[in-house]
Enzyme design. Structure first.
Site, PDB file in Angstrom:
ATOM      1  N   LEU A 118       1.074  -1.331  -0.095  1.00  0.00           N
ATOM      2  CA  LEU A 118       0.074  -0.036   0.045  1.00  0.00           C
ATOM      3  C   LEU A 118       0.970   1.220   0.067  1.00  0.00           C
ATOM      4  O   LEU A 118       0.976   2.036   0.882  1.00  0.00           O
ATOM      5  CB  LEU A 118      -0.985  -0.130   1.318  1.00  0.00           C
ATOM      6  CG  LEU A 118      -2.332   0.861   1.130  1.00  0.00           C
ATOM      7  CD1 LEU A 118      -3.217   0.110   0.105  1.00  0.00           C
ATOM      8  CD2 LEU A 118      -2.852   1.018   2.470  1.00  0.00           C
ATOM      9  N   ARG A 129       2.346   4.366  -2.883  1.00  0.00           N
ATOM     10  CA  ARG A 129       1.714   5.516  -3.525  1.00  0.00           C
ATOM     11  C   ARG A 129       0.719   4.849  -4.783  1.00  0.00           C
ATOM     12  O   ARG A 129      -0.654   5.262  -4.702  1.00  0.00           O
ATOM     13  CB  ARG A 129       2.697   6.287  -4.299  1.00  0.00           C
ATOM     14  CG  ARG A 129       3.613   7.367  -3.560  1.00  0.00           C
ATOM     15  CD  ARG A 129       4.558   7.866  -4.626  1.00  0.00           C
ATOM     16  NE  ARG A 129       5.565   8.528  -3.976  1.00  0.00           N
ATOM     17  CZ  ARG A 129       6.741   8.037  -3.908  1.00  0.00           C
ATOM     18  NH1 ARG A 129       7.175   6.695  -4.086  1.00  0.00           N
ATOM     19  NH2 ARG A 129       7.617   8.642  -3.276  1.00  0.00           N
ATOM     20  N   ARG A 144       4.807  -3.905   5.166  1.00  0.00           N
ATOM     21  CA  ARG A 144       5.390  -4.159   6.380  1.00  0.00           C
ATOM     22  C   ARG A 144       5.101  -3.733   7.593  1.00  0.00           C
ATOM     23  O   ARG A 144       5.061  -4.250   8.688  1.00  0.00           O
ATOM     24  CB  ARG A 144       6.913  -3.595   5.913  1.00  0.00           C
ATOM     25  CG  ARG A 144       8.080  -4.754   5.702  1.00  0.00           C
ATOM     26  CD  ARG A 144       9.352  -3.987   5.438  1.00  0.00           C
ATOM     27  NE  ARG A 144       9.080  -3.060   4.378  1.00  0.00           N
ATOM     28  CZ  ARG A 144      10.078  -2.459   3.716  1.00  0.00           C
ATOM     29  NH1 ARG A 144      11.142  -2.944   4.009  1.00  0.00           N
ATOM     30  NH2 ARG A 144       9.779  -1.691   2.744  1.00  0.00           N
ATOM     31  N   ARG A 170       5.618  -5.829 -10.158  1.00  0.00           N
ATOM     32  CA  ARG A 170       6.798  -6.798 -10.870  1.00  0.00           C
ATOM     33  C   ARG A 170       6.634  -8.022 -11.090  1.00  0.00           C
ATOM     34  O   ARG A 170       6.343  -8.509 -10.117  1.00  0.00           O
ATOM     35  CB  ARG A 170       8.144  -6.355 -10.010  1.00  0.00           C
ATOM     36  CG  ARG A 170       8.842  -4.867 -10.363  1.00  0.00           C
ATOM     37  CD  ARG A 170       9.422  -4.560 -11.697  1.00  0.00           C
ATOM     38  NE  ARG A 170       9.892  -3.213 -12.015  1.00  0.00           N
ATOM     39  CZ  ARG A 170       9.515  -2.458 -12.340  1.00  0.00           C
ATOM     40  NH1 ARG A 170       8.023  -2.617 -12.639  1.00  0.00           N
ATOM     41  NH2 ARG A 170       9.823  -0.911 -12.513  1.00  0.00           N
ATOM     42  N   ASP A 230       0.079  -7.530 -15.897  1.00  0.00           N
ATOM     43  CA  ASP A 230       0.813  -6.458 -16.762  1.00  0.00           C
ATOM     44  C   ASP A 230       2.350  -6.711 -16.620  1.00  0.00           C
ATOM     45  O   ASP A 230       2.764  -5.945 -17.405  1.00  0.00           O
ATOM     46  CB  ASP A 230       0.091  -4.924 -16.212  1.00  0.00           C
ATOM     47  CG  ASP A 230       1.029  -3.997 -16.922  1.00  0.00           C
ATOM     48  OD1 ASP A 230       0.738  -4.002 -18.250  1.00  0.00           O
ATOM     49  OD2 ASP A 230       1.375  -3.008 -16.603  1.00  0.00           O
ATOM     50  N   GLU A 240      10.226 -10.192 -19.440  1.00  0.00           N
ATOM     51  CA  GLU A 240       9.761  -9.290 -20.357  1.00  0.00           C
ATOM     52  C   GLU A 240      10.494  -9.093 -21.605  1.00  0.00           C
ATOM     53  O   GLU A 240      11.723  -8.929 -21.280  1.00  0.00           O
ATOM     54  CB  GLU A 240       9.245  -7.928 -19.932  1.00  0.00           C
ATOM     55  CG  GLU A 240       8.172  -8.379 -18.670  1.00  0.00           C
ATOM     56  CD  GLU A 240       7.868  -7.199 -18.031  1.00  0.00           C
ATOM     57  OE1 GLU A 240       8.183  -5.970 -18.343  1.00  0.00           O
ATOM     58  OE2 GLU A 240       7.134  -7.119 -17.039  1.00  0.00           O
ATOM     59  N   HIS A 275       2.986  -4.790 -20.086  1.00  0.00           N
ATOM     60  CA  HIS A 275       3.439  -3.838 -19.409  1.00  0.00           C
ATOM     61  C   HIS A 275       3.091  -2.370 -19.769  1.00  0.00           C
ATOM     62  O   HIS A 275       4.194  -1.678 -19.984  1.00  0.00           O
ATOM     63  CB  HIS A 275       5.173  -3.908 -19.119  1.00  0.00           C
ATOM     64  CG  HIS A 275       5.915  -3.452 -17.996  1.00  0.00           C
ATOM     65  ND1 HIS A 275       6.546  -3.796 -17.309  1.00  0.00           N
ATOM     66  CD2 HIS A 275       5.409  -2.110 -17.233  1.00  0.00           C
ATOM     67  CE1 HIS A 275       7.165  -2.909 -16.183  1.00  0.00           C
ATOM     68  NE2 HIS A 275       6.241  -1.986 -16.153  1.00  0.00           N
ATOM     69  N   VAL A 276       1.873  -2.198 -19.691  1.00  0.00           N
ATOM     70  CA  VAL A 276       1.511  -0.731 -20.030  1.00  0.00           C
ATOM     71  C   VAL A 276       0.867  -0.067 -18.906  1.00  0.00           C
ATOM     72  O   VAL A 276       0.527   1.138 -19.233  1.00  0.00           O
ATOM     73  CB  VAL A 276       0.431  -1.031 -21.205  1.00  0.00           C
ATOM     74  CG1 VAL A 276       0.991  -1.420 -22.461  1.00  0.00           C
ATOM     75  CG2 VAL A 276      -0.676  -1.601 -20.710  1.00  0.00           C
ATOM     76  N   GLY A 277       1.218  -0.065 -17.711  1.00  0.00           N
ATOM     77  CA  GLY A 277       0.750   0.500 -16.530  1.00  0.00           C
ATOM     78  C   GLY A 277       0.689   2.038 -16.610  1.00  0.00           C
ATOM     79  O   GLY A 277      -0.088   2.734 -16.472  1.00  0.00           O
TER      80      GLY A 277
HETATM   81  C1  8YV Z   1       7.672   1.571 -17.130  1.00  0.00           C
HETATM   82  C2  8YV Z   1       7.483   0.862 -14.535  1.00  0.00           C
HETATM   83  O1  8YV Z   1       7.188   0.618 -17.958  1.00  0.00           O
HETATM   84  O2  8YV Z   1       8.001   2.884 -13.438  1.00  0.00           O
HETATM   85  C3  8YV Z   1       7.933   1.985 -13.742  1.00  0.00           C
HETATM   86  O3  8YV Z   1       8.466   1.190 -12.526  1.00  0.00           O
HETATM   87  O4  8YV Z   1       7.642  -0.298 -14.349  1.00  0.00           O
HETATM   88  C4  8YV Z   1       6.925   1.605 -15.827  1.00  0.00           C
HETATM   89  O5  8YV Z   1       6.287   2.673 -15.341  1.00  0.00           O
HETATM   90  C5  8YV Z   1       9.085   1.359 -17.125  1.00  0.00           C
HETATM   91  O6  8YV Z   1       9.787   2.315 -16.093  1.00  0.00           O
HETATM   92  C6  8YV Z   1       9.713   1.962 -18.316  1.00  0.00           C
HETATM   93  O7  8YV Z   1      10.901   1.613 -18.706  1.00  0.00           O
END
Ligand code: 8YV
Length: 319
Positions: free
Chosen positions: A154, A156, A177, A233, A257, A262, A280-282
Site C-alpha cells: 500500500l 503511492r 511491512r 513486478r 501487466d 519481459e 507492461h503498459v501500466g
Molecule cells: C515503465 C514501470 O514500464 O515505472 C515503472 O517502474 O514499470 C513503468 O512505468 C518503465 O519504467 C519503463 O521503462
C-alpha cells in the site's frame, strides 16, 4: 554555454526527444557503441547516467566502469534493476520518477481488474469471432459484487488503487511491512491476507525482498474463486506456481501487466482462457511518459545546478 561548462553524461536505453533535448544545453551526451563500450578517455569523464527505460540490470560492475560517476537518473518509479544500495554506499545518487505515474498506473490496474473479473477481453474476442450470432457470451463466474479485495503493497500506487476501489463498494484489506493509518483492514502476513480476500492485487516494487512473494501456498490460500492481479513486478510472483495454480483451478483467474522475463510471456499463459495479459503498459500513455521524462531531466538539471536531486531513492544521497 561553452562545452567546458557541460557535464559528460551517458545515455542508456531508448531515444526520447524530451530527454535528449532537455539535457542538451547542460550536458554532453554520449552513447555506448554497438559493442557496449565508449571511446577511450571518455569513461573517466562520465559523471552522470540517464537511464531512459528498459529494465536491463545496472549493477556495481557497470558503475565501476565510470570512476567519476555521481548520479544515475532513471526513467520509471521501480528501480529494482539498479543496485541502489551499492550506489548509495559509494556516494552515487540514484533518482526515479515517482508520483507523476501514480494515477495512470492505478487506472490501468482498475482496467485490468475489471477485464479479468468480467472477462471483457474474452467477450470482445467472442463478438469479433461472430460467435454472438450463435448464442450470448456465457455469464461470468466472477463479479466484483460483494467481493473483498486485498492489496499487497500500500504505497503511492497501491493507495491510489484503493481510493478508486472505495467507489466500487468492495471490502478492502492490505498487507504492508507496517500498518498504515487508513480505513482498510490490515493483515500482518501475506498468507492471512490471501486467506481473507477474493482478489489479490500485487503492487510490490520488485527486488530481492519481494522476489516470488506470491508462491503456490499464497495462491492456494486465495482459493478456487480467487483472482490474482499483478501490476508491480513480474518477479514478485512465482510464475511457474501461478501457471500450475491456474491449470489446476487452484485459483480462478489472473490479470497480469508484468512478467518474469519481459517481453517474453510463457506459452502456457498465452494459451489460457482465464488470464488477461497486458504488455507492461501500466504507465504507458504519452502524457504520463512525458511527465516521467521531464522529471528525469529535472533531476539532472537540479543536480547540475548544485541544488541536489529532486527525487532521490531512499538508499542514496540527494547531493
Ligand atoms: C515503465 C514501470 O514500464 O515505472 C515503472 O517502474 O514499470 C513503468 O512505468 C518503465 O519504467 C519503463 O521503462
Amino acid at each position: 554555454m561553452e562545452p567546458s561548462d557541460k557535464t559528460h553524461l551517458l545515455l542508456l536505453g531508448p531515444d526520447k526527444p524530451l530527454i535528449t533535448e532537455g539535457l542538451a544545453q547542460r550536458f554532453i551526451i554520449h552513447r555506448l557503441d554497438s559493442s557496449g563500450t565508449l571511446a577511450s578517455g571518455i569513461t573517466s569523464s562520465i559523471r552522470a547516467i540517464a537511464l531512459c527505460g528498459g529494465h536491463d540490470p545496472l549493477n556495481a560492475e557497470f558503475m565501476l566502469r565510470f570512476p567519476n560517476l555521481e548520479i544515475i537518473a532513471s526513467f520509471g518509479v521501480g528501480y529494482d534493476h539498479i543496485d541502489a544500495t551499492w550506489a548509495g554506499e559509494h556516494g552515487i545518487i540514484v533518482t526515479n520518477t515517482p508520483d507523476v505515474l501514480t494515477e495512470e498506473v492505478a487506472d490501468t490496474a482498475l482496467g485490468l481488474l475489471l477485464c479479468t473479473v468480467r472477462e471483457l477481453p474474452q467477450a470482445e474476442r467472442y463478438l469479433r469471432a461472430g460467435k454472438w450470432l450463435e448464442k450470448p457470451y456465457p455469464l461470468t463466474c466472477s463479479s466484483l459484487r460483494g467481493r473483498s479485495v486485498g492489496i499487497v503493497g500500500l504505497g503511492r500506487i497501491g493507495s491510489a488503487i484503493a481510493r478508486r476501489l472505495e467507489g466500487f463498494g468492495v471490502s478492502l484489506s492490505y498487507h504492508n511491512r507496517n500498518k498504515r493509518d487508513v480505513p482498510y483492514i490490515y493483515q500482518a502476513s501475506l498468507l492471512s491476507l490471501a486467506r481473507e480476500v477474493d482478489i489479490l492485487i500485487v503492487v510490490t516494487p520488485g527486488g530481492p525482498e519481494t522476489s516470488s512473494l506470491v508462491n503456490f501456498e499464497i495462491l492456494e490460500a486465495l482459493g478456487p474463486c480467487g483472482i490474482l492481479i499483478n501490476i508491480g513486478r513480474g518477479a514478485s510472483v512465482d510464475e511457474a506456481a501461478l501457471i500450475r495454480a491456474l491449470k489446476t483451478k487452484t485459483i480462478l483467474a489472473a490479470g497480469l501487466d508484468v512478467f518474469n522475463d519481459e517481453p517474453h510471456v510463457p506459452k502456457e499463459l498465452l494459451e489460457m482462457g482465464n488470464v488477461v495479459l497486458l504488455p507492461h503498459v501500466g504507465s504507458a500513455s504519452m502524457e504520463t511518459r512525458d511527465a516521467m521524462a521531464r522529471l528525469l531531466v529535472d533531476n539532472l538539471l537540479s543536480w547540475k545546478n548544485g541544488k541536489g536531486a529532486l527525487t532521490p531513492v531512499k538508499e542514496t544521497p540527494a547531493s
